[in-house]
Design a protein around this motif. Structure first.
Motif, PDB file in Angstrom:
ATOM      1  N   UNK A   1     -15.900 -63.067 -27.393  1.00  0.00           N
ATOM      2  CA  UNK A   1     -14.626 -63.841 -27.626  1.00  0.00           C
ATOM      3  C   UNK A   1     -13.545 -63.117 -28.095  1.00  0.00           C
ATOM      4  N   UNK A   2     -14.005 -62.332 -29.333  1.00  0.00           N
ATOM      5  CA  UNK A   2     -12.797 -61.515 -29.981  1.00  0.00           C
ATOM      6  C   UNK A   2     -12.288 -60.325 -28.818  1.00  0.00           C
ATOM      7  N   UNK A   3     -13.162 -59.816 -28.112  1.00  0.00           N
ATOM      8  CA  UNK A   3     -12.997 -58.917 -26.993  1.00  0.00           C
ATOM      9  C   UNK A   3     -11.887 -59.695 -25.916  1.00  0.00           C
ATOM     10  N   UNK A   4     -12.284 -60.690 -25.587  1.00  0.00           N
ATOM     11  CA  UNK A   4     -11.530 -61.585 -24.440  1.00  0.00           C
ATOM     12  C   UNK A   4     -10.121 -61.879 -25.229  1.00  0.00           C
ATOM     13  N   UNK A   5      -9.898 -62.186 -26.328  1.00  0.00           N
ATOM     14  CA  UNK A   5      -8.727 -62.364 -26.942  1.00  0.00           C
ATOM     15  C   UNK A   5      -7.863 -61.110 -27.060  1.00  0.00           C
ATOM     16  N   UNK A   6      -8.401 -59.991 -27.324  1.00  0.00           N
ATOM     17  CA  UNK A   6      -7.636 -58.902 -27.649  1.00  0.00           C
ATOM     18  C   UNK A   6      -7.230 -58.444 -26.183  1.00  0.00           C
ATOM     19  N   UNK A   7      -8.157 -58.465 -24.960  1.00  0.00           N
ATOM     20  CA  UNK A   7      -7.501 -58.094 -23.844  1.00  0.00           C
ATOM     21  C   UNK A   7      -6.453 -59.021 -23.429  1.00  0.00           C
ATOM     22  N   UNK A   8      -6.396 -60.254 -23.583  1.00  0.00           N
ATOM     23  CA  UNK A   8      -5.498 -61.140 -23.254  1.00  0.00           C
ATOM     24  C   UNK A   8      -4.263 -60.856 -23.938  1.00  0.00           C
ATOM     25  N   UNK A   9      -4.184 -60.531 -25.260  1.00  0.00           N
ATOM     26  CA  UNK A   9      -2.985 -60.083 -25.874  1.00  0.00           C
ATOM     27  C   UNK A   9      -2.610 -58.697 -25.400  1.00  0.00           C
ATOM     28  N   UNK A  10      -3.407 -57.953 -25.008  1.00  0.00           N
ATOM     29  CA  UNK A  10      -2.988 -56.684 -24.556  1.00  0.00           C
ATOM     30  C   UNK A  10      -2.229 -56.965 -23.034  1.00  0.00           C
ATOM     31  N   UNK A  11      -2.839 -57.755 -22.098  1.00  0.00           N
ATOM     32  CA  UNK A  11      -2.046 -58.160 -21.157  1.00  0.00           C
ATOM     33  C   UNK A  11      -0.644 -58.628 -21.416  1.00  0.00           C
ATOM     34  N   UNK A  12      -0.520 -59.460 -22.617  1.00  0.00           N
ATOM     35  CA  UNK A  12       0.698 -60.030 -22.917  1.00  0.00           C
ATOM     36  C   UNK A  12       1.697 -58.890 -23.406  1.00  0.00           C
ATOM     37  N   UNK A  13       1.184 -58.019 -24.195  1.00  0.00           N
ATOM     38  CA  UNK A  13       1.872 -57.012 -24.745  1.00  0.00           C
ATOM     39  C   UNK A  13       2.319 -55.932 -23.614  1.00  0.00           C
ATOM     40  N   UNK A  14       1.700 -55.677 -22.506  1.00  0.00           N
ATOM     41  CA  UNK A  14       2.082 -54.969 -21.314  1.00  0.00           C
ATOM     42  C   UNK A  14       2.945 -55.586 -20.496  1.00  0.00           C
ATOM     43  N   UNK A  15       2.973 -56.844 -20.343  1.00  0.00           N
ATOM     44  CA  UNK A  15       4.017 -57.882 -19.452  1.00  0.00           C
ATOM     45  C   UNK A  15       5.258 -58.027 -20.189  1.00  0.00           C
ATOM     46  N   UNK A  16       5.150 -58.361 -21.625  1.00  0.00           N
ATOM     47  CA  UNK A  16       6.387 -58.517 -22.343  1.00  0.00           C
ATOM     48  C   UNK A  16       6.964 -57.101 -22.707  1.00  0.00           C
TER      49      UNK A  16
END
Length: 131
Positions: free
Chosen positions: A28-43
């Motif tokens: 679940x931490x990996x999933x949250x980190x990946x989601x945050x990574x997508x957010x960082x990339x898009x934003x």
């Protein structure tokens, strides 16, 4: 739940000392980190655009933006700072710079004034995970 000297812990966390868990991320931490990574990339794409509009401060601002993106991924991933978190942070920051790096590279030009801030941002994103 298991009662420990520091309070209540889940059975998995109670088995090993904190030092042994540093850098180990649960699914679940990996999933949250990946989601945050997508957010960082898009934003990060409009942020990078604004950084390059400012001019000579792009090096400093890129480093600060990379550190901020890395910190976001680090915190979203449970503050473990493992290799997965570092890789997600660095990749997300580099993806944000990609729309500005790719066109000159495709025509055969090396954009040093874009590549150097991108590398600085990626370096600081990785360093943000090493707390």
């Amino acid at each position: 739940m298991v009662q420990a000297s520091v309070g209540i812990k889940c059975p998995e966390c109670a088995k090993m000392p904190r030092g042994a868990r540093a850098g180990v991320m649960r699914p679940h931490q990996i999933a949250k980190a990946l989601l945050a990574g997508v957010l960082v990339a898009v934003a990060g794409i409009p942020v990078v655009y604004m950084i390059f509009q400012i001019g000579w401060f792009s090096f400093i601002l890129s480093a600060a933006a990379g550190y901020g993106g890395g910190t976001l991924v680090y915190r979203a991933g449970g503050r473990n700072g493992g290799p997965i978190s570092v890789a997600v942070s660095v990749a997300a920051v580099l993806i944000a710079f990609l729309p500005f790096l790719l066109p000159p590279l495709l025509i055969g030009d090396f954009p040093a004034m874009i590549a150097i801030p991108a590398l600085l941002a990626a370096l600081f994103a990785g360093l943000a995970n090493r707390k």
